[in-house]
Design an enzyme around this catalytic site. Structure first.
Site, short mmCIF file in Angstrom:
data_model
loop_
_atom_site.label_atom_id
_atom_site.label_comp_id
_atom_site.label_asym_id
_atom_site.label_seq_id
_atom_site.Cartn_x
_atom_site.Cartn_y
_atom_site.Cartn_z
N ASP A 11 0.91 -1.37 -0.05
CA ASP A 11 0.00 -0.09 -0.19
C ASP A 11 1.02 1.32 -0.02
OD1 ASP A 11 -2.35 1.34 -0.17
OD2 ASP A 11 -2.86 1.17 1.95
N GLY A 12 0.40 2.22 -0.54
CA GLY A 12 1.19 3.68 -0.57
C GLY A 12 0.14 4.83 0.06
N GLU A 49 2.04 3.92 -4.30
CA GLU A 49 1.35 2.62 -4.61
C GLU A 49 2.40 1.62 -5.47
OE1 GLU A 49 -1.24 1.38 -3.39
OE2 GLU A 49 -2.64 3.18 -2.79
N ASP A 71 -4.63 -2.31 -2.89
CA ASP A 71 -5.97 -1.66 -2.74
C ASP A 71 -5.92 -0.47 -4.01
OD1 ASP A 71 -4.72 0.43 -1.90
OD2 ASP A 71 -5.80 0.44 0.05
N HIS A 125 -9.39 -0.10 3.10
CA HIS A 125 -10.28 0.40 4.39
C HIS A 125 -11.31 -0.17 4.74
CE1 HIS A 125 -7.08 3.59 4.24
NE2 HIS A 125 -7.46 3.63 3.08
N ASP A 135 -1.10 -0.58 5.04
CA ASP A 135 -1.68 0.78 5.06
C ASP A 135 -1.02 1.53 6.34
OD1 ASP A 135 -3.43 3.29 4.29
OD2 ASP A 135 -4.22 2.99 6.18
#
Length: 152
Positions: A11-12, A49, A71, A125, A135
């Site tokens: 994740d970024g 990302e 995501d 999320h 995250d």
């Protein structure tokens, strides 16, 4: 000998877009788990990302079967579908504009070719435990980079 199977959750994060950013990765293989994170001073969410997946693949010591969970539809669709047309058009979009983040897409393309990669999109999320960990790592990477004065 069968290839080792590795699960990667990447994740970024970015505060402002552009702005300071961070990336996080959880790598899981049978019997082991590793967390990675980092940050950049002036970047975009899409760059973070991409960087997360790149850093995760760079951390692998030998050819693996990798299940990448992200995501980011930008990353998942970009590497699974769009990249083939971009390459055919000389790294140009359907509108004949240069592909954004070309340096990272070319690096990701080369790294992905050295493994057997499955690309999976997960809703961000939404309570997916490993995605939430990635995250949190991305946000820690951002904070630690900022706290170090952007020199980490």
């Amino acid at each position: 000998m069968p290839e080792q199977v590795v699960e990667m959750y990447a994740d970024g994060a970015c505060r402002g877009n552009p702005g300071p950013g961070g990336w996080g990765v959880v790598l899981r293989a049978p019997g082991s788990e590793k967390e990675l994170r980092g940050g950049e001073t002036a970047t975009t969410n899409n760059r973070m990302e991409l960087t997360a997946v790149i850093r995760g693949l760079e951390a692998l010591k030998r050819r693996c079967k990798v299940r990448v969970y992200t995501d980011s539809q930008y990353v998942q669709k970009g590497i699974s579908a769009w990249i083939h047309d971009w390459k055919r058009r000389g790294w140009r979009t359907a509108e004949r504009k240069p592909v954004k983040n070309l340096d990272l897409w070319q690096r990701l393309d080369a790294l992905a070719a050295s493994h057997e990669v499955e690309w999976h999109w997960v809703r961000g999320h939404a309570g997916h435990a490993e995605n939430e960990r990635a995250d949190a790592l991305a946000n820690r990477g951002l904070e630690e980079h900022a706290a170090a004065g952007g020199h980490r």
